[in-house]
Design a protein around this motif. Structure first.
Motif, short mmCIF file in Angstrom:
data_model
loop_
_atom_site.label_atom_id
_atom_site.label_comp_id
_atom_site.label_asym_id
_atom_site.label_seq_id
_atom_site.Cartn_x
_atom_site.Cartn_y
_atom_site.Cartn_z
N GLY A 1 0.77 -1.06 -0.15
CA GLY A 1 0.02 -0.03 0.06
C GLY A 1 0.84 1.21 -0.04
N VAL A 2 1.79 1.19 0.85
CA VAL A 2 3.01 2.49 0.66
C VAL A 2 3.73 2.49 -0.37
N GLY B 1 -6.21 -5.10 0.87
CA GLY B 1 -5.67 -3.96 1.68
C GLY B 1 -4.96 -3.18 1.41
N ALA B 2 -4.02 -3.48 0.32
CA ALA B 2 -2.96 -2.64 -0.33
C ALA B 2 -3.73 -1.46 -0.76
N GLY C 1 -3.12 2.26 0.08
CA GLY C 1 -2.46 3.23 -0.78
C GLY C 1 -3.44 4.25 -0.94
N TYR C 2 -4.76 4.23 -0.83
CA TYR C 2 -5.64 5.23 -0.66
C TYR C 2 -5.44 6.22 0.41
N VAL C 3 -5.16 5.86 1.54
CA VAL C 3 -4.98 6.57 2.67
C VAL C 3 -3.69 7.19 2.46
N GLY C 4 -2.65 6.70 1.97
CA GLY C 4 -1.45 6.91 1.53
C GLY C 4 -1.35 8.32 0.87
N LEU D 1 -2.57 16.90 -8.33
CA LEU D 1 -3.08 16.14 -9.65
C LEU D 1 -2.52 14.81 -10.14
N PHE D 2 -1.67 14.23 -9.60
CA PHE D 2 -0.82 13.08 -10.00
C PHE D 2 -1.28 11.89 -8.88
N SER D 3 -2.57 12.17 -8.50
CA SER D 3 -2.73 10.93 -7.51
C SER D 3 -4.05 10.05 -7.91
#
Length: 432
Positions: free
Chosen positions: A34-35, A369-370, A374-377, A390-392
């Motif tokens: 995720g990170v 889970g990842a 990743g979304y939270v990160g 803009l790049f998310s």
């Protein structure tokens, strides 16, 4: 299919037998991936090619045409109006456009409060060079000065509440303009046509104004401008067109290698002519940089994202090592079962298929889970680094890549236990 379902059932029984090591394995993999996903998203978008069919055909010419002597100097990132006219005095490019950006205020009538806007002041070829989609109306007929503007889709909705506004009148800094076109949803990522000072991380402009009109109305660049003589920046319509006030970026489209070589020779001839006329005392230093290389040439790469990329990669390797160790503990707790299956005639290939079923289950739980991690990160990085927001976004190629990485990591975690279960000494395994 029936055999595959049996392998899945066996994997589920194995999970129930040792749920804690399995849950910890999934947790560690999910956090590590995720990170990694969060940073990979920014890195992927920042380093993507926004125009893969054209990126090797669009070039940013720069010349050290300045009224001062300087050894080992790089050409200025921006050019004066007079120098752009000299560079544009060639039919070699298929298209060419000068441009800069400015701030302004827009409204429909003088009775309304003004809305701050960002203006892209450019020429007609800009839209064809960078594949700008048009939703309504048309582009300018030529590069002459006119009180005609194009709006972004978002700005048309903000000002008028609709997009079909061709022919409508509006005020831009208290000057009356006619809307001749509205762009479709368009956001070049990264915005390489304006790479000065990391402006490639910025969103698309709100309003597009003809270059000659911008100079007539004395719009000064809001990003990068410098003067090498006594030119008054408040007199763009006169001194700005003749003096050494640099604020323009200039792009040319050179479709073939022959055109590129010819334009380099044109630039060299122009520099020699300037030196002969005494206007170019510095040594000749011409640059013709391709669009895909412009950010690295300016040295404006996002160092924070690159640093995060290295850190998260190392973090992922640590997570893989720990998850592999936990997976080995699961194997040790189920070792007798694997040994018994081998003793009853199961082949190594069948044991490998069993492990692949386990890998698929692990990948399924891990990807959920990842993605959540990743979304939270990404949300956290947007908060810490708002300039990169803009790049998310995730697109299909990126998601497929992340899914592939998850499958590979899940397999690597179970690789050693799988090999040990399949190729270990059966007698020794049964004794253990």
């Amino acid at each position: 299919m029936e055999q595959f379902l049996y392998y899945i059932k066996v994997s589920l029984v194995s999970i129930k037998r040792a749920p804690l090591p399995y849950a910890l394995t999934i947790f560690i993999l999910s956090v590590g991936l995720g990170v990694f996903f969060a940073n990979a998203t920014f890195y992927y978008q920042l380093n993507s090619d926004p125009l893969p069919a054209k990126s090797n055909k669009l070039f940013f010419p720069m010349m050290l045409i300045t009224p001062y002597d300087c050894n080992d100097c790089r050409p200025p990132r921006v050019l004066s109006y007079a120098n752009v006219q000299k560079l544009a005095n060639s039919d070699i490019p298929s298209a060419k456009a000068a441009m800069y950006s400015a701030d302004g205020y827009a409204r429909l009538s003088s009775s309304q409060p003004p809305t701050p806007v960002v203006i892209r002041i450019t020429q007609r070829d800009f839209f064809a060079m960078f594949d700008v989609p048009l939703l309504h109306g048309s582009f300018w007929a030529d590069d002459g000065g006119r009180f005609e503007i194009l709006l972004s889709r978002a700005m048309a909705l903000k000002l008028f509440g609709r997009t079909d506004v061709v022919g409508e009148q509006m005020l831009l800094d208290d000057k009356h303009f006619s809307v001749i076109g509205v762009l479709n949803h368009w956001q070049m990522l990264p915005r390489l046509y304006d790479a000065n000072g990391r402006n490639h991380l910025s969103p698309t402009e709100d309003i597009f104004l003809p270059l000659e009109t911008g100079y007539d109305l004395h719009y000064l660049s809001k990003t990068n401008s410098q003067t090498f003589d006594s030119t008054d920046y408040r007199k763009l319509s006169t001194e700005g067109r003749t003096g050494a006030l640099h604020q323009l970026q200039y792009w040319v489209q050179l479709d073939t290698e022959t055109q590129q070589q010819a334009y380099r020779q044109f630039m060299l001839n122009l520099a020699n002519d300037e030196k002969a006329a005494g206007r170019h005392p510095a040594p000749i230093n011409n640059q013709l940089t391709a669009m895909r290389d412009i950010v690295s040439y300016f040295g404006d790469e996002s160092g924070d994202i690159q640093a995060f990329a290295l850190v998260t990669l190392l973090f992922l390797l640590v997570c893989l090592f720990n998850a592999s160790h936990l997976s080995l503990n699961r194997y040790l707790s189920n070792q007798y079962e694997f040994s018994l299956r081998r003793a009853l005639g199961a082949s190594r290939a069948q044991l490998q298929l069993q492990m692949l079923a386990d890998v698929l289950l692990m990948a399924l739980f891990t990807i959920v889970g990842a993605l959540l991690t990743g979304y939270v990160g990404i949300k956290l990085m947007n908060h810490l680094l708002p300039g990169n927001s803009l790049f998310s976004s995730w697109d299909i190629p990126l998601l497929l890549s992340l899914l592939t990485i998850t499958l590979v990591c899940s397999y690597l975690v179970t690789l050693y236990p799988s090999l040990r279960a399949s190729f270990g000494t059966l007698n020794q395994q049964l004794k253990e």
